[in-house]
Write a protein that holds these residues in place. Structure first.
Motif, PDB file in Angstrom:
ATOM      1  N   VAL A 289       0.834  -1.202   0.000  1.00  0.00           N
ATOM      2  CA  VAL A 289       0.000   0.000   0.000  1.00  0.00           C
ATOM      3  C   VAL A 289       0.872   1.256   0.000  1.00  0.00           C
ATOM      4  O   VAL A 289       0.623   2.207  -0.751  1.00  0.00           O
ATOM      5  N   ILE A 290       1.924   1.259   0.810  1.00  0.00           N
ATOM      6  CA  ILE A 290       2.803   2.431   0.900  1.00  0.00           C
ATOM      7  C   ILE A 290       3.530   2.673  -0.419  1.00  0.00           C
ATOM      8  O   ILE A 290       3.516   3.789  -0.969  1.00  0.00           O
ATOM      9  N   VAL A 291       4.162   1.630  -0.956  1.00  0.00           N
ATOM     10  CA  VAL A 291       4.939   1.776  -2.199  1.00  0.00           C
ATOM     11  C   VAL A 291       4.031   2.150  -3.361  1.00  0.00           C
ATOM     12  O   VAL A 291       4.340   3.061  -4.147  1.00  0.00           O
ATOM     13  N   SER A 292       2.906   1.460  -3.477  1.00  0.00           N
ATOM     14  CA  SER A 292       1.990   1.730  -4.587  1.00  0.00           C
ATOM     15  C   SER A 292       1.413   3.131  -4.501  1.00  0.00           C
ATOM     16  O   SER A 292       1.295   3.828  -5.518  1.00  0.00           O
ATOM     17  N   SER A 293       1.062   3.573  -3.306  1.00  0.00           N
ATOM     18  CA  SER A 293       0.484   4.915  -3.138  1.00  0.00           C
ATOM     19  C   SER A 293       1.489   6.003  -3.479  1.00  0.00           C
ATOM     20  O   SER A 293       1.141   7.008  -4.120  1.00  0.00           O
ATOM     21  N   ILE A 294       2.734   5.821  -3.051  1.00  0.00           N
ATOM     22  CA  ILE A 294       3.778   6.804  -3.375  1.00  0.00           C
ATOM     23  C   ILE A 294       3.985   6.881  -4.879  1.00  0.00           C
ATOM     24  O   ILE A 294       4.129   7.961  -5.456  1.00  0.00           O
ATOM     25  N   TYR A 295       3.962   5.707  -5.532  1.00  0.00           N
ATOM     26  CA  TYR A 295       4.185   5.704  -6.982  1.00  0.00           C
ATOM     27  C   TYR A 295       3.052   6.408  -7.731  1.00  0.00           C
ATOM     28  O   TYR A 295       3.287   7.245  -8.593  1.00  0.00           O
ATOM     29  N   THR A 296       1.796   6.072  -7.406  1.00  0.00           N
ATOM     30  CA  THR A 296       0.677   6.664  -8.136  1.00  0.00           C
ATOM     31  C   THR A 296       0.445   8.117  -7.734  1.00  0.00           C
ATOM     32  O   THR A 296      -0.200   8.869  -8.473  1.00  0.00           O
ATOM     33  N   TRP A 297       0.973   8.510  -6.577  1.00  0.00           N
ATOM     34  CA  TRP A 297       0.821   9.896  -6.132  1.00  0.00           C
ATOM     35  C   TRP A 297       1.825  10.805  -6.823  1.00  0.00           C
ATOM     36  O   TRP A 297       1.473  11.830  -7.401  1.00  0.00           O
ATOM     37  N   ILE A 298       3.083  10.403  -6.826  1.00  0.00           N
ATOM     38  CA  ILE A 298       4.113  11.282  -7.370  1.00  0.00           C
ATOM     39  C   ILE A 298       5.148  10.558  -8.217  1.00  0.00           C
ATOM     40  O   ILE A 298       5.745  11.129  -9.119  1.00  0.00           O
ATOM     41  N   GLY A 299       5.339   9.269  -7.957  1.00  0.00           N
ATOM     42  CA  GLY A 299       6.401   8.543  -8.644  1.00  0.00           C
ATOM     43  C   GLY A 299       6.217   8.441 -10.143  1.00  0.00           C
ATOM     44  O   GLY A 299       7.183   8.500 -10.911  1.00  0.00           O
ATOM     45  N   HIS A 300       4.956   8.303 -10.585  1.00  0.00           N
ATOM     46  CA  HIS A 300       4.712   8.142 -12.023  1.00  0.00           C
ATOM     47  C   HIS A 300       5.044   9.394 -12.812  1.00  0.00           C
ATOM     48  O   HIS A 300       5.136   9.358 -14.043  1.00  0.00           O
ATOM     49  N   GLU A 301       5.222  10.550 -12.113  1.00  0.00           N
ATOM     50  CA  GLU A 301       5.607  11.773 -12.806  1.00  0.00           C
ATOM     51  C   GLU A 301       7.034  11.678 -13.332  1.00  0.00           C
ATOM     52  O   GLU A 301       7.395  12.355 -14.302  1.00  0.00           O
ATOM     53  N   PHE A 302       7.852  10.839 -12.702  1.00  0.00           N
ATOM     54  CA  PHE A 302       9.255  10.710 -13.088  1.00  0.00           C
ATOM     55  C   PHE A 302       9.500   9.519 -14.003  1.00  0.00           C
ATOM     56  O   PHE A 302      10.344   9.582 -14.896  1.00  0.00           O
ATOM     57  N   ILE A 303       8.753   8.434 -13.785  1.00  0.00           N
ATOM     58  CA  ILE A 303       8.929   7.251 -14.612  1.00  0.00           C
ATOM     59  C   ILE A 303       7.622   6.481 -14.676  1.00  0.00           C
ATOM     60  O   ILE A 303       6.936   6.303 -13.664  1.00  0.00           O
ATOM     61  N   LYS A 304       7.251   6.083 -15.873  1.00  0.00           N
ATOM     62  CA  LYS A 304       6.024   5.322 -16.082  1.00  0.00           C
ATOM     63  C   LYS A 304       6.368   3.830 -16.150  1.00  0.00           C
ATOM     64  O   LYS A 304       7.027   3.386 -17.087  1.00  0.00           O
ATOM     65  N   ILE A 305       5.958   3.084 -15.132  1.00  0.00           N
ATOM     66  CA  ILE A 305       6.206   1.642 -15.106  1.00  0.00           C
ATOM     67  C   ILE A 305       4.845   0.948 -15.198  1.00  0.00           C
ATOM     68  O   ILE A 305       4.211   0.626 -14.191  1.00  0.00           O
ATOM     69  N   ASN A 306       4.402   0.729 -16.425  1.00  0.00           N
ATOM     70  CA  ASN A 306       3.092   0.121 -16.612  1.00  0.00           C
ATOM     71  C   ASN A 306       3.048  -1.319 -16.116  1.00  0.00           C
ATOM     72  O   ASN A 306       1.996  -1.820 -15.716  1.00  0.00           O
ATOM     73  N   MET A 307       4.201  -1.982 -16.137  1.00  0.00           N
ATOM     74  CA  MET A 307       4.240  -3.367 -15.670  1.00  0.00           C
ATOM     75  C   MET A 307       3.832  -3.457 -14.205  1.00  0.00           C
ATOM     76  O   MET A 307       3.161  -4.398 -13.790  1.00  0.00           O
ATOM     77  N   PHE A 308       4.247  -2.461 -13.402  1.00  0.00           N
ATOM     78  CA  PHE A 308       3.892  -2.473 -11.980  1.00  0.00           C
ATOM     79  C   PHE A 308       2.387  -2.306 -11.806  1.00  0.00           C
ATOM     80  O   PHE A 308       1.750  -3.025 -11.025  1.00  0.00           O
ATOM     81  N   LEU A 309       1.805  -1.356 -12.533  1.00  0.00           N
ATOM     82  CA  LEU A 309       0.372  -1.142 -12.426  1.00  0.00           C
ATOM     83  C   LEU A 309      -0.416  -2.333 -12.947  1.00  0.00           C
ATOM     84  O   LEU A 309      -1.498  -2.644 -12.457  1.00  0.00           O
TER      85      LEU A 309
END
Length: 584
Positions: A289-309
């Motif tokens: 929950v922590i890692v996924s929330s950080i990524y969808t909140w701000i992380g995806h602005e720097f790198i798009k990792i569609n495999m993770f989603l």
């Protein structure tokens, strides 16, 4: 007394089987489309969706279903659905009996029955139940196999757990990827671990490395990442973005993370192995929950990792949710401070609890308050304790809840055979529009496809006309248009299956890793919207739209009265009360 206990046990088992039947919705329409193509790919050479779908590379289940062919018969699919649900319930029974240390069979069965009521909305868009949600698909098998993996961990059969987990990954890794993290944490918490136990992880690791090395998806996921990120969010955001859930659901989720370890400590009878597994599930879920929330909140602005989603992190909470409810149910039942009525009402309140809206809090609160109302009078408490057992009250309340949900038309919707409404002809039963309960007898679908659960409903002449289209042997992308119950032109992709023709437009999630075809999907979607609007307004489609259709060598099937809006120069064929207009 022995016969009485066996009778009550039988009632609970029968109730559980009825819930299985109520939850049987048949193979979901989009999967029926996919299976229909995969089993006869040479019949649809012009289908850009199915011929370029990433689905074939993502799961081995399509090969398995080529032998099972569950989409071809609801009877066959229902048989497998019952078998898988009962196998999952059996292993859950063993876990509750041997590791939760609940000894009374009736109590265990009642806990499993309560778990059977759990849906996708607790505490977020995940699934904590034991009954499969999508009959005939890989999801139907994966949850039961995942429970078997956890049972093997508890029994220290690491290699069997590893093999079973690899089978899960091969058919359905969405959400189930968390099993690997749970496995690793469980090994870390296990004392006196041997080297061969750790080596059991080689099997899933080797499989995943092989899949990544042999897949074209990995390389394509980093090209055109912005476009494909938008494509994924258009279809899969609810399964991948925790921050997209309702605030109330997220609050309940966070509260559950704090309540879970407290409840575990309160249940002192748990076997140590179970405590290690529960700790592993909690840590893996919180970190996710922590890692996924950080990524969808701000992380995806720097790198798009569609495999993770694509791994559907939100779905991955299904094992946490299941065991959270198991721990809560066992704590309520074993707590001697509650009388039978209070225990039953607490169970029902917890089942009804969800975070989609305030009703998900209000209704459980009313039920729980009603249970504790017995404390107002000591005479009432004595009457309840002497006349009713906890099991009888719970079964009665579950029955009342089911009837109440049917009556209010929220979770269920009663649909009678209404001959005045062409959409309801042959449609008798209970229809759940959100995918939990759906007992529908669609006589037209049964006649033409051997399936009664198909959610597409249209007058018999529509089914008959499109079935006649099979006589047109040459394949082409078909846009099937029909008039719905309100007389409004609509499209129904299920008619492509009836007529055995390629899709002109299908769901865009087939192109998560293909930016070029995703753009083509958006163009086709716009074309369809313009055509439907023109027909609704009673005007011919624009010349630009006609040119786009001509460039794609497709065909449109429309009711006779709508054929007048297309140029008379186009080739036409009559099938029943419909006309096929060919743009080639």
């Amino acid at each position: 007394m022995y016969l009485k206990k066996n009778f009550v046990n039988g009632v609970v088992i029968l109730f559980f089987c009825i819930i299985i039947l109520l939850r049987f919705t048949g193979v979901p329409d989009q999967y029926a489309n996919i299976f229909n193509f995969y089993n006869t790919p040479n019949a649809f050479p012009t289908d850009i969706y199915m011929n370029n779908s990433f689905f074939w590379e993502s799961s081995a289940y399509f090969t398995l279903n080529k032998f099972l062919r569950l989409e071809e018969s609801d009877l066959l699919s229902l048989g497998w659905y019952f078998a898988v649900a009962l196998i999952g319930a059996f292993f859950l029974y063993l876990i509750i009996r041997d590791y939760f240390k609940v000894r009374e069979p009736l109590t265990i069965l009642l806990i499993i029955l309560c778990v059977g009521f759990l849906g996708r909305d607790i505490p977020v868009n995940t699934w904590g139940g034991i009954i499969p949600m999508q009959p005939g698909t890989a999801t139907m098998f994966s949850k039961t196999l995942g429970i078997i993996v956890l049972y093997c961990l508890l029994t220290r059969r690491y290699w069997l757990a590893s093999i079973t987990m690899t089978v899960v990954f091969s058919i359905h890794i969405l959400g189930d990827f968390i099993l690997f993290s749970i496995f690793v944490f469980y090994l870390c918490f296990t004392k006196n671990l041997k080297a061969r136990d750790i080596l059991s992880l080689i099997i899933p690791v080797a499989f995943l490395v092989f899949k990544l090395a042999s897949s074209d998806i990995v390389s394509s996921s980093f090209s055109d990442s912005d476009i494909l990120f938008d494509a994924f969010m258009a279809y899969g955001r609810h399964d991948s973005d925790f921050l997209h859930q309702s605030p109330l659901a997220l609050i309940l989720l966070v509260i559950s993370f704090f309540a879970f370890p407290i409840l575990v400590r309160q249940n002192v009878q748990f076997v140590p192995r179970l405590n290690e597994l529960l700790r592993s599930i909690l840590i893996a879920s919180v970190l996710l929950v922590i890692v996924s929330s950080i990524y969808t909140w701000i992380g995806h602005e720097f790198i798009k990792i569609n495999m993770f989603l694509m791994l559907a992190p939100v779905r991955a909470l299904n094992y946490y949710t299941l065991f959270f409810y198991l721990v809560s149910f066992v704590w309520i039942i074993s707590n001697e401070k509650f009388n039978p009525a209070e225990k039953a009402c607490l169970l029902i309140g917890l089942i009804l609890l969800h975070g989609e809206n305030l009703k998900g809090i209000l209704y459980p609160l009313i039920v729980v308050t009603g249970g504790f109302a017995t404390r107002i009078s000591s005479r009432l408490i004595s009457f309840v304790d002497n006349r009713f057992t906890f099991h009888h009250i719970t079964i009665l309340l579950l029955f009342v809840v089911t009837l109440g949900q049917i009556e209010r038309g929220g979770v269920y919707n009663i649909v009678f055979n209404d001959s005045e409404n062409p959409l309801n002809r042959g449609r008798i039963g209970i229809n759940f529009y959100d995918g939990v309960y759906n007992i529908v007898f669609n006589d037209s679908a049964w006649k033409y496809l051997n399936r009664w659960t198909v959610r597409f409903h249209a007058p018999p002449d529509v089914w008959h006309s499109y079935y006649l289209l099979r006589k047109h042997e040459k394949d082409f992308p078909l846009l099937p248009i029909y008039l719905n119950g309100q007389g409004v032109p609509s499209i129904g992709n299920y008619l492509n299956i009836v007529g055995r023709k390629s899709f002109f437009m299908e769901f865009g999630h087939h192109f998560y890793f293909n930016a070029k075809l995703w753009k083509e999907h958006l163009i086709r979607k716009e074309i369809v919207e313009k055509i439907l609007k023109s027909l609704k307004d009673g005007i011919p489609p624009s010349q630009m739209v006609l040119n786009q259709l001509q460039a794609r060598n497709m065909g449109i099937m429309v009711p006779n009265q709508l054929a007048q809006y297309f140029p008379p120069s186009l080739k036409r064929k009559i099938f029943g009360s419909y006309k096929l207009i060919l743009f080639n």
